[in-house]
Design an enzyme around this catalytic site. Structure first.
Site, short mmCIF file in Angstrom:
data_model
loop_
_atom_site.label_atom_id
_atom_site.label_comp_id
_atom_site.label_asym_id
_atom_site.label_seq_id
_atom_site.Cartn_x
_atom_site.Cartn_y
_atom_site.Cartn_z
N GLY A 240 -10.99 -6.00 -6.25
CA GLY A 240 -10.74 -6.30 -7.61
C GLY A 240 -11.91 -5.59 -8.48
N TYR B 241 0.72 -2.01 -17.59
CA TYR B 241 -0.20 -2.62 -17.80
C TYR B 241 -0.99 -2.42 -19.12
CZ TYR B 241 0.13 -2.50 -12.79
OH TYR B 241 0.67 -2.26 -11.57
N CYS C 179 12.06 10.02 -20.55
CA CYS C 179 12.95 9.59 -21.76
C CYS C 179 12.79 8.06 -21.98
CB CYS C 179 14.47 9.85 -21.53
SG CYS C 179 14.76 11.59 -21.18
N1 LLP Z 1 -7.06 -6.90 -1.61
C1 LLP Z 1 -5.75 -7.60 -1.91
C2 LLP Z 1 -5.15 -8.75 -1.04
C3 LLP Z 1 -4.96 -7.00 -3.03
O1 LLP Z 1 -3.96 -7.54 -3.38
C4 LLP Z 1 -5.64 -5.95 -3.61
C5 LLP Z 1 -4.70 -5.38 -4.62
C6 LLP Z 1 -6.81 -5.38 -3.17
C7 LLP Z 1 -7.56 -5.82 -2.02
C8 LLP Z 1 -7.43 -4.23 -3.90
O2 LLP Z 1 -7.48 -4.46 -5.27
P1 LLP Z 1 -8.64 -3.37 -6.17
O3 LLP Z 1 -9.90 -3.45 -5.49
O4 LLP Z 1 -7.85 -2.23 -5.86
O5 LLP Z 1 -8.50 -3.85 -7.48
N2 LLP Z 1 -1.21 -1.79 -9.43
C9 LLP Z 1 -2.22 -2.33 -9.97
C10 LLP Z 1 -3.36 -2.97 -9.08
C11 LLP Z 1 -2.55 -3.72 -7.98
C12 LLP Z 1 -3.52 -4.25 -7.30
C13 LLP Z 1 -2.77 -5.26 -6.10
N3 LLP Z 1 -3.90 -5.84 -4.96
C14 LLP Z 1 -2.97 -1.28 -11.07
O6 LLP Z 1 -2.46 -0.28 -11.08
O7 LLP Z 1 -3.92 -1.77 -11.88
#
Ligand code: LLP
Length: 432
Positions: free
Chosen positions: A237, A322, A352
């Site tokens: 995150g 988002y 479009c």
């Molecule tokens: N671990 C779990 C259980 C997760 O669900 C996620 C992301 C991560 C790790 C990795 O998160 P990160 O470090 O990449 O923030 N499509 C969205 C982001 C969705 C993230 C979902 N889960 C976007 O484009 O912002």
């Protein structure tokens, strides 16, 4: 004026050679991030491990880099698992996630011998326990919990708040029930807990509060069920900045804060500090990537100038989903500033949809048709979320290292769009 260079390669030349839109990844940035994970997390704490969350961006080349860098891989689907395994990624370093895993996914994870399955709920646990018993294969699991903490981020990428669809709430009976069931079942080996608060977060408060709440739950599980959490996975995150000129978001900002909170809370509760793990996705790959677009049209209206490019929400749905904020420059004159008294410039995609806006207010100088624009911070959740809306072909991905660029995912072709497209016999014509 010097052109924009990425990974040592001239972006104007990359656009000419590989076409646009084009995802460009700088390998050295990805490797530097993995090195930072090793230095500021793995080497600092005993029994620490880290996986790259492959949903952010995955091709077989990416799996190779992650493997070489000594990280594990978090996958959430058959497709991600298959990609990792076909790159030869060691199954023991794969962690299987997913909030609605199919039997096929659980079976594939068991058959491959993944290192860990992160179980999202009671129903999944029952199914997994049966499948594991049928195969006589032990499943090492973590239970995903919802810490009930809302991070500062877009609501659609928050996951750890109360009422989230992910994981088991810390309060109430579901978690103890799941722990009891896991301890009861012969082929389930429950190692500990997992939480993930959300994505694109810049301040560690929510992570720290989650750690504290989880340790309280660990204490209850210890007292009520005699269960000791051996491993705590603290998710990912961590945020990515929208332009290289912004200050780097150090991993230690999160890692140190979470570890301090964990050690303190365990001391207070009289618990041993469990082994720790994390799984950043975006933080590893996002800033390594840019997307190159070519300007197709410039439309000057009263109050706004639209710069329309040859890609958009099909290759990057994040602004539409988002309201994600991006920054762009003109690749052949990246330092040129916008006209000071100029009207608002919106960089828009070609789909479009009125909402296909890449940058609502872009700090761009007047641009000409045919020029190349570079959008920063697109290494994560762009290629992996790309679609074929308006029958657009998914762009290629080029990996650059020391000025050398290679295609690691080919641009889709018009024929690719027709793969699997069938015409029923009753509508068939000669020549179909
Ligand atoms: N671990 C779990 C259980 C997760 O669900 C996620 C992301 C991560 C790790 C990795 O998160 P990160 O470090 O990449 O923030 N499509 C969205 C982001 C969705 C993230 C979902 N889960 C976007 O484009 O912002």
């Amino acid at each position: 004026m010097p052109h924009l260079f990425w990974g040592g390669a001239d972006c104007v030349e990359l656009a000419a050679r590989f076409g646009t839109p084009l995802y460009v990844l700088d390998e050295s940035v990805i490797r530097a991030r993995c090195a930072e994970v090793r230095r500021d997390f793995l080497d600092r704490w005993p029994n620490a491990s880290a996986s790259y969350a492959s949903k952010a961006f995955l091709t077989r080349t990416m799996a190779r880099i992650v493997e070489e860098e000594g990280l594990g891989l978090d996958v959430v689907s058959l497709g991600e698992l298959h990609t990792a395994l076909s790159a030869g990624f060691p199954a023991s370093r794969i962690e299987m996630h997913g909030s609605a895993k199919s039997e096929a996914e659980l079976n594939a994870a068991l058959d491959a011998g993944v290192g860990c399955i992160v179980v999202d709920g009671l129903m999944e646990l029952e199914v997994l326990a049966d499948l594991a018993a049928r195969r006589e294969r032990r499943a090492e699991i973590l239970l995903r919990v919802t810490p009930g903490v809302a991070p500062h981020t877009h609501a659609y990428i928050a996951t750890g708040h109360q009422g989230s669809k992910f994981g088991l709430p810390l309060d109430g009976d579901l978690l103890p029930q799941a722990v009891r069931l896991a301890l009861d079942r012969e082929f389930i080996s429950l190692r500990g807990l997992h939480f993930h608060v959300g994505s694109q977060i810049f301040d560690p408060t929510a992570h720290v509060r989650s750690v504290i709440r989880v340790v309280e739950a660990m204490k209850r599980l210890r007292e009520e069920l005699g269960f000791r959490v051996l491993e705590l996975n603290m998710g990912g995150g961590f945020g990515a900045r929208s332009h290289p000129s912004e200050p780097h978001v150090p991993l230690s900002l999160f890692a140190d804060a979470m570890m301090e909170a964990l050690e303190r809370a365990c001391r207070v509760e009289g618990l041993e500090v469990p082994a720790v793990s994390m799984e950043p996705g975006r933080w590893i790959v996002s800033e390594a990537g840019i997307t190159l677009y070519r300007v197709e049209t410039v439309k000057e209206l009263p109050g706004v100038t639209y710069v329309g490019v040859d890609g958009g929400m099909a290759d990057n749905p994040r602004p539409a989903l988002y309201q994600a904020v991006y920054r762009a420059v003109v690749a052949n004159r990246p330092e040129e500033l916008p006209d000071s008294e100029g009207t608002k410039v919106s960089m828009v995609g070609k789909c479009c949809e009125t909402g296909d806006i890449l940058i609502e207010e872009a700090a761009l100088p007047p641009v000409r048709r045919g020029e190349v624009l570079a959008l920063f911070n697109t290494g994560a959740y762009t290629f992996s979320m790309a679609g074929n809306y308006n029958r657009l072909c998914r762009p290629a991905v080029v990996l650059v290292k020391g000025g050398q660029a290679e295609v690691i995912a080919e641009r889709q072709t018009l024929d690719d769009l027709l793969r699997g497209d069938r015409i029923p016999q009753r509508l068939a014509r000669r020549g179909d």
